[in-house]
Write an enzyme that holds these catalytic residues in place. Structure first.
Site, PDB file in Angstrom:
ATOM      1  N   GLU A   1       0.752   4.076   1.232  1.00 35.70           N
ATOM      2  CA  GLU A   1       0.016   4.867   2.223  1.00 35.70           C
ATOM      3  C   GLU A   1       0.464   6.322   2.134  1.00 35.70           C
ATOM      4  O   GLU A   1       1.660   6.612   2.099  1.00 35.70           O
ATOM      5  CB  GLU A   1       0.259   4.332   3.635  1.00 35.70           C
ATOM      6  CG  GLU A   1      -0.250   2.911   3.882  1.00 35.70           C
ATOM      7  CD  GLU A   1      -1.775   2.816   3.935  1.00 35.70           C
ATOM      8  OE1 GLU A   1      -2.442   3.873   3.952  1.00 35.70           O
ATOM      9  OE2 GLU A   1      -2.277   1.672   3.955  1.00 35.70           O
TER      10      GLU A   1
ATOM     11  N   ARG B   1       0.056  -5.813  12.782  1.00 34.12           N
ATOM     12  CA  ARG B   1      -0.801  -5.070  13.724  1.00 34.12           C
ATOM     13  C   ARG B   1      -1.114  -5.922  14.948  1.00 34.12           C
ATOM     14  O   ARG B   1      -1.112  -5.439  16.080  1.00 34.12           O
ATOM     15  CB  ARG B   1      -2.106  -4.685  13.037  1.00 34.12           C
ATOM     16  CG  ARG B   1      -1.930  -3.627  11.958  1.00 34.12           C
ATOM     17  CD  ARG B   1      -2.614  -2.335  12.365  1.00 34.12           C
ATOM     18  NE  ARG B   1      -2.470  -1.337  11.333  1.00 34.12           N
ATOM     19  CZ  ARG B   1      -3.493  -0.775  10.686  1.00 34.12           C
ATOM     20  NH1 ARG B   1      -4.735  -1.137  10.985  1.00 34.12           N
ATOM     21  NH2 ARG B   1      -3.273   0.142   9.789  1.00 34.12           N
TER      22      ARG B   1
ATOM     23  N   ARG C   1       0.854  -1.192   0.000  1.00 32.00           N
ATOM     24  CA  ARG C   1       0.000   0.000   0.000  1.00 32.00           C
ATOM     25  C   ARG C   1       0.889   1.242   0.000  1.00 32.00           C
ATOM     26  O   ARG C   1       1.726   1.399   0.896  1.00 32.00           O
ATOM     27  CB  ARG C   1      -0.876   0.057   1.253  1.00 32.00           C
ATOM     28  CG  ARG C   1      -1.680  -1.207   1.522  1.00 32.00           C
ATOM     29  CD  ARG C   1      -3.121  -1.109   1.094  1.00 32.00           C
ATOM     30  NE  ARG C   1      -3.790  -2.393   1.255  1.00 32.00           N
ATOM     31  CZ  ARG C   1      -4.806  -2.628   2.079  1.00 32.00           C
ATOM     32  NH1 ARG C   1      -5.296  -1.643   2.809  1.00 32.00           N
ATOM     33  NH2 ARG C   1      -5.353  -3.829   2.145  1.00 32.00           N
TER      34      ARG C   1
ATOM     35  N   ARG D   1       1.197   2.873  12.603  1.00 37.38           N
ATOM     36  CA  ARG D   1       0.404   1.671  12.338  1.00 37.38           C
ATOM     37  C   ARG D   1       0.389   1.243  10.880  1.00 37.38           C
ATOM     38  O   ARG D   1      -0.265   0.294  10.525  1.00 37.38           O
ATOM     39  CB  ARG D   1      -1.065   1.878  12.742  1.00 37.38           C
ATOM     40  CG  ARG D   1      -1.320   2.680  13.968  1.00 37.38           C
ATOM     41  CD  ARG D   1      -2.805   2.896  14.187  1.00 37.38           C
ATOM     42  NE  ARG D   1      -3.458   3.554  13.064  1.00 37.38           N
ATOM     43  CZ  ARG D   1      -3.307   4.821  12.702  1.00 37.38           C
ATOM     44  NH1 ARG D   1      -2.486   5.606  13.365  1.00 37.38           N
ATOM     45  NH2 ARG D   1      -3.946   5.325  11.668  1.00 37.38           N
ATOM     46  N   HIS D   2       1.070   2.003  10.024  1.00 35.66           N
ATOM     47  CA  HIS D   2       1.027   1.710   8.592  1.00 35.66           C
ATOM     48  C   HIS D   2       2.403   1.385   8.033  1.00 35.66           C
ATOM     49  O   HIS D   2       3.386   2.042   8.357  1.00 35.66           O
ATOM     50  CB  HIS D   2       0.466   2.912   7.823  1.00 35.66           C
ATOM     51  CG  HIS D   2      -0.998   3.103   8.006  1.00 35.66           C
ATOM     52  ND1 HIS D   2      -1.511   3.935   8.971  1.00 35.66           N
ATOM     53  CD2 HIS D   2      -2.054   2.555   7.363  1.00 35.66           C
ATOM     54  CE1 HIS D   2      -2.840   3.889   8.916  1.00 35.66           C
ATOM     55  NE2 HIS D   2      -3.197   3.064   7.951  1.00 35.66           N
TER      56      HIS D   2
ATOM     57  N   SER E   1     -10.373  -6.642   8.712  1.00 34.62           N
ATOM     58  CA  SER E   1     -11.634  -6.206   8.105  1.00 34.62           C
ATOM     59  C   SER E   1     -12.159  -7.356   7.258  1.00 34.62           C
ATOM     60  O   SER E   1     -11.381  -8.038   6.600  1.00 34.62           O
ATOM     61  CB  SER E   1     -11.419  -5.023   7.159  1.00 34.62           C
ATOM     62  OG  SER E   1     -11.026  -3.879   7.856  1.00 34.62           O
TER      63      SER E   1
ATOM     64  N   GLU F   1      -7.320  -1.243  14.590  1.00 35.54           N
ATOM     65  CA  GLU F   1      -7.985  -2.141  13.637  1.00 35.54           C
ATOM     66  C   GLU F   1      -7.018  -3.247  13.243  1.00 35.54           C
ATOM     67  O   GLU F   1      -5.948  -2.989  12.717  1.00 35.54           O
ATOM     68  CB  GLU F   1      -8.405  -1.354  12.389  1.00 35.54           C
ATOM     69  CG  GLU F   1      -9.043  -2.259  11.352  1.00 35.54           C
ATOM     70  CD  GLU F   1      -9.051  -1.661   9.939  1.00 35.54           C
ATOM     71  OE1 GLU F   1      -9.283  -0.451   9.795  1.00 35.54           O
ATOM     72  OE2 GLU F   1      -8.813  -2.439   8.990  1.00 35.54           O
TER      73      GLU F   1
HETATM   74  O1  4AD Z   1      -8.800  -3.312   6.116  1.00 36.53           O
HETATM   75  P1  4AD Z   1      -8.086  -3.756   4.897  1.00 36.53           P
HETATM   76  O2  4AD Z   1      -7.689  -2.695   3.940  1.00 36.53           O
HETATM   77  O3  4AD Z   1      -8.995  -4.833   4.199  1.00 36.53           O
HETATM   78  C1  4AD Z   1      -8.687  -5.525   3.071  1.00 36.53           C
HETATM   79  O4  4AD Z   1      -7.600  -5.588   2.552  1.00 36.53           O
HETATM   80  C2  4AD Z   1      -9.805  -6.343   2.565  1.00 36.53           C
HETATM   81  N1  4AD Z   1      -9.500  -6.808   1.191  1.00 36.53           N
HETATM   82  C3  4AD Z   1      -9.986  -7.495   3.505  1.00 36.53           C
HETATM   83  C4  4AD Z   1     -11.082  -8.405   3.163  1.00 36.53           C
HETATM   84  O5  4AD Z   1     -10.865  -9.598   3.015  1.00 36.53           O
HETATM   85  N2  4AD Z   1     -12.262  -7.912   3.095  1.00 36.53           N
HETATM   86  O6  4AD Z   1      -6.778  -4.553   5.311  1.00 36.53           O
HETATM   87  C5  4AD Z   1      -6.876  -5.686   6.160  1.00 36.53           C
HETATM   88  C6  4AD Z   1      -5.982  -5.512   7.377  1.00 36.53           C
HETATM   89  C7  4AD Z   1      -6.270  -4.261   8.199  1.00 36.53           C
HETATM   90  O7  4AD Z   1      -7.311  -4.458   9.107  1.00 36.53           O
HETATM   91  C8  4AD Z   1      -4.941  -4.042   8.882  1.00 36.53           C
HETATM   92  O8  4AD Z   1      -4.795  -4.889  10.004  1.00 36.53           O
HETATM   93  C9  4AD Z   1      -3.952  -4.489   7.835  1.00 36.53           C
HETATM   94  O9  4AD Z   1      -4.640  -5.341   6.940  1.00 36.53           O
HETATM   95  N3  4AD Z   1      -3.422  -3.349   7.082  1.00 36.53           N
HETATM   96  C10 4AD Z   1      -2.194  -2.820   7.278  1.00 36.53           C
HETATM   97  N4  4AD Z   1      -1.213  -3.147   8.127  1.00 36.53           N
HETATM   98  C11 4AD Z   1      -0.082  -2.417   8.079  1.00 36.53           C
HETATM   99  N5  4AD Z   1       0.126  -1.403   7.213  1.00 36.53           N
HETATM  100  C12 4AD Z   1      -0.834  -1.044   6.334  1.00 36.53           C
HETATM  101  N6  4AD Z   1      -0.601  -0.065   5.483  1.00 36.53           N
HETATM  102  C13 4AD Z   1      -2.071  -1.769   6.343  1.00 36.53           C
HETATM  103  N7  4AD Z   1      -3.199  -1.695   5.626  1.00 36.53           N
HETATM  104  C14 4AD Z   1      -4.003  -2.664   6.083  1.00 36.53           C
HETATM  105 MG    MG Z   2     -10.040  -2.121   7.071  1.00 35.56          MG
END
Ligand code: 4AD
Ligand code: MG
Length: 461
Positions: free
Chosen positions: A237, A435, A235, A243-244, A387, A384
């Site tokens: 970001e 996380r 990502r 946290r990212h 998801s 979080e």
């Molecule tokens: O919440 P996210 O964006 O959900 C999805 O990727 C969906 N496709 C999931 C699904 O099956 N519906 O990402 C899932 C999790 C987040 O809750 C978070 O724990 C972690 O991935 N996450 C990250 N962790 C660290 N750095 C980042 N930039 C993150 N982005 C998401």
């Molecule tokens: Mg999410």
């Protein structure tokens, strides 16, 4: 000594090297009173030397801990003694010697060297101290990560990460899930354009996968029925936070024949509890080393509908504007409220409103209340962790939801094709491994949980 492993070896006065001896026969932690009086080889980094003139106490560190090598000038000869005690800190040596009980030594024994060999000389000065009392800042530590991870308390994080990952995997395998691997070079984003890393794929535009979302849904049309993947997700970001990461490990799960999102939450819950239990059982010593006390969270995790969360926050005086999604500060405050009210750290925020970006096109909406999806987040102490939810498996509805979100169904034809020839209802979730580890170990920055973190500033090492 087995020089093919480590380049040329040489002997020093005071001891003759035994060519066929292994470089290491025991880790420091494996030496027991049964070894007293026997001769064996130990190896590691020379952490510290206290030279008293005729005798020197060397601290040798390996993966298991630290042991004492006691060098006696009279026995080694002045040359051999001097060469050994003057070695720079963090040089790598192997020592063959007699193990002897010594209650003055921290480990309860010492090794009296009959021979030793320098395997790698460390340069001076070290860019990062390994045993310094004063902690270096995180950037300096990450720049010198190989030295940083020599610190037992840092290595403990990665050993616990390994145990936790294994626990989560085992739980999923026990629940009948099949581990899969999906492409990380993809033609379309799953989580919106803003955080896509673009790349050139033989002259065509391509992206690094943000999530295996579309592929794991695809797999629901194959009959594998229950799949999971533990793999990097990328990502771009927009901001640096604690946290990212730009590259994180996503534990992704998808299961077919779900009625509602509740079926998916049950999987999340069991996997989480099993993983934590496994980590407590297998990593107790490491947790103690980090002074972390962990308990298996009570089940079931509380389910709190999104709207109720907003009410809780407003009731607590928080200003959550109408039509705005909960922000980080709200998530944190909610974690505190849940803890205050019920003494619980793990909870689901359920029934996310359709208008928020969460799973815009792929989320299944409630039949009777289409303004709500069945989507949930797993929150742990305000962070979080995951998801997911039940997906929309009807082709016409998925296509309409895509268009509604401004996406062109033609760009997703490979994905939609799997919905045309028999697609069971399904659901799943994405779970951030770093996380979870961050929150379990109480680390203030997610970068602590990654060997070589990637963020806006960091591409090296
Ligand atoms: O919440 P996210 O964006 O959900 C999805 O990727 C969906 N496709 C999931 C699904 O099956 N519906 O990402 C899932 C999790 C987040 O809750 C978070 O724990 C972690 O991935 N996450 C990250 N962790 C660290 N750095 C980042 N930039 C993150 N982005 C998401
Ligand atoms: Mg999410």
């Amino acid at each position: 000594m087995r020089s093919f492993l480590n380049g040329p070896s040489f002997s020093v006065p005071g001891g003759s090297m035994e060519e066929d001896k292994p470089l290491r026969e025991r880790y420091s932690s494996e030496i027991t009173p049964e070894d007293f009086g026997t001769k064996l080889a130990v190896a590691g980094w020379l952490q510290d030397v206290r030279n008293l003139g005729g005798i020197a106490f060397l601290q040798l560190r390996d993966r298991g801990g630290v042991l004492q090598v006691t060098a006696i000038k009279k026995e080694m000869g002045p040359e051999g003694f001097r060469e050994l005690v003057e070695l720079p800190r963090e040089s790598v040596i192997t020592v063959t010697g007699t193990v002897q009980e010594n209650n003055q030594a921290k480990a309860g024994f010492e090794v009296l060297p009959s021979s030793w060999e320098l395997l790698s000389r460390a340069e001076v000065p070290l860019p990062l101290g390994v045993v310094d009392k004063v902690g270096a800042d995180l950037d300096t530590r990450l720049d010198n990560r190989f030295l940083d991870i020599r610190k037992p308390e840092v290595a403990a994080i990665f050993r616990l990460r390994s145990i936790l990952t294994e626990g989560l995997r085992r739980s999923l395998v026990d629940q009948g899930f099949v581990e899969v691997a999906t492409p990380k070079i993809v033609s379309a984003g799953a989580e919106g354009g803003a955080t896509l890393f673009k790349l050139d794929y033989f002259g065509k535009p391509a992206y690094l996968a943000q999530s295996p979302q579309l592929y794991k849904q695809h797999l629901m049309a194959t009959g594998l029925d229950r799949v999971f993947e533990v793999a990097p997700a990328f990502r771009a970001e927009p901001s640096d936070t604690s946290r990212h990461l730009a590259e994180f490990t996503s534990l992704d799960v998808e299961q077919a024949y779900v009625r509602t999102s509740e079926d998916v939450m049950v999987t999340v819950e069991r996997m989480t509890v099993d993983g934590i239990r496994y980590m407590i059982e297998g990593g107790q010593e490491l947790l103690d080393q980090l002074i972390v006390r962990l308990d298996v969270p009570p089940q079931p995790f509380r389910r709190i509908p999104y709207d109720e969360c907003i009410d809780m926050l407003r009731g607590d005086g928080a200003d959550v504007p109408e039509d705005a999604e909960m922000g980080t500060e709200h998530e944190k405050a909610l974690g505190q409220l849940v803890h205050q009210r019920w003494g619980e750290d793990f909870y689901f925020i359920t029934d996310f409103p359709t208008r928020y970006k969460v799973g815009t096109f792929y989320a299944h909406r409630h039949e009777d209340r289409p303004e709500l999806t069945g989507y949930f987040d797993l929150g742990v102490r305000g962070l979080e962790i995951a998801s997911g939810g039940k997906r929309e498996h009807r082709l016409d509805v998925v296509t309409a939801q895509m268009e509604e979100g401004g996406l062109r169904p033609a760009d997703f034809e490979f994905y939609l094709k799997a919905f045309r020839y028999g697609m069971p209802p399904h659901g799943g979730f994405g779970y951030g491994l770093e996380r979870l580890l961050q929150v379990l170990l109480g680390l203030s920055n997610i970068r602590e949980t990654v060997l070589y973190p990637r963020d806006r500033q960091r591409l090296v090492p």
